[in-house]
Design an enzyme around this catalytic site. Sequence first.
Site, mmCIF file in Angstrom:
data_model
loop_
_atom_site.group_PDB
_atom_site.id
_atom_site.type_symbol
_atom_site.label_atom_id
_atom_site.label_comp_id
_atom_site.label_asym_id
_atom_site.label_seq_id
_atom_site.Cartn_x
_atom_site.Cartn_y
_atom_site.Cartn_z
ATOM 1 C CG LEU A 114 -1.915 -1.082 1.442
ATOM 2 C CD1 LEU A 114 -2.617 -0.909 2.800
ATOM 3 C CD2 LEU A 114 -2.932 -1.091 0.322
ATOM 4 C CG ASP A 115 0.243 4.476 -2.736
ATOM 5 O OD1 ASP A 115 0.927 3.608 -3.297
ATOM 6 O OD2 ASP A 115 -0.617 5.159 -3.318
ATOM 7 C CB ALA A 116 3.988 5.973 2.634
ATOM 8 C CB THR A 155 -3.001 4.063 0.775
ATOM 9 O OG1 THR A 155 -2.983 4.989 -0.312
ATOM 10 C CG2 THR A 155 -4.274 3.233 0.694
#
Length: 309
Positions: free
Chosen positions: A139-141, A143
């Site tokens: 996951l994006d940092a 998100t």
Amino acid sequence: MADHRSLPVPDGLEGERLDAALSRLFGLSRTRAAELIASGDVLVDGAPAAKSDRVQGGEWLDVTLPPPPSAPMPVAEPIPGMTIVHEDDDIVVVNKPVGVAAHPTTGWTGPTVIGGLLGAGHRVATSGAAERQGIVHRLDANTTGAMVVAKSEHAYSHLKRAFKERTVDKRYHALVQGHPDPLRGTVDAPIDRHPFGDGRFAVVAGGKPSITHYDTIEAFRSATLLDIKLETGRTHQIRVHMSALRHPCVGDMLYGADPTLAARLGVGRQWLHAVSLAFEHPSTGEWVSFTTDYPADLAHALKAVSGDM
């Protein structure tokens, strides 16, 4: 170890500045090429040169390239706010908080899921590159939400295959600006790095196939809460596809969100949460599903936008 290269200047680079020629030959940035020249690591026909010197076809280049940066290793430290949703001998499912990357990468100095698990005494699989052992998806940092990490080697190979073959059910909730039309649909548009090379991704002809299914949960005056199912898992996929529809995630300034709306709702990052993960358990073969609650900042923003009605 440093990498020494000796080669003639190709005729196609005749007349180019030395820094530009090095950039094209070795895939360096112009700045990095200029630094190598300034430090004496570049010789032209055996002599030092200036970055603005024009090269001639057939001149001999001797270049000492620096070793590639080694991947940073995870720092084992417990992460406040990272909760364990489920754990057994094969897997651990976490509810990832904001500001935490999946694993260490060059340029990221913040906390990571893998470091947080190690710091809290959890064992993870040793498969994969050393800095991202056990990581089967990311996951994006910024998100938040459900993320599974493999603890056993068997689980690692099983889950890597499941994500690759798209048999994992990945569900997200996103608060997007405005009202998508239609209210339910599919975005099928290829994604690759943005041509500007600034860290963004974009819908690009010839990019990797990317498919996002969305459905409206609730429409508000200024935004819409969507349920999103990912068929593929490209970097920033939901953020890119929503932006391409002209309905970026609220708070996602990188992809064109309205900063005024984000400020009014009190959200300082993309309103995007991985609400659930479902897959075949690596050992039992049973279909398992895990859900996560919204973090406080997203819940607060959703309450604020619902008051707009």
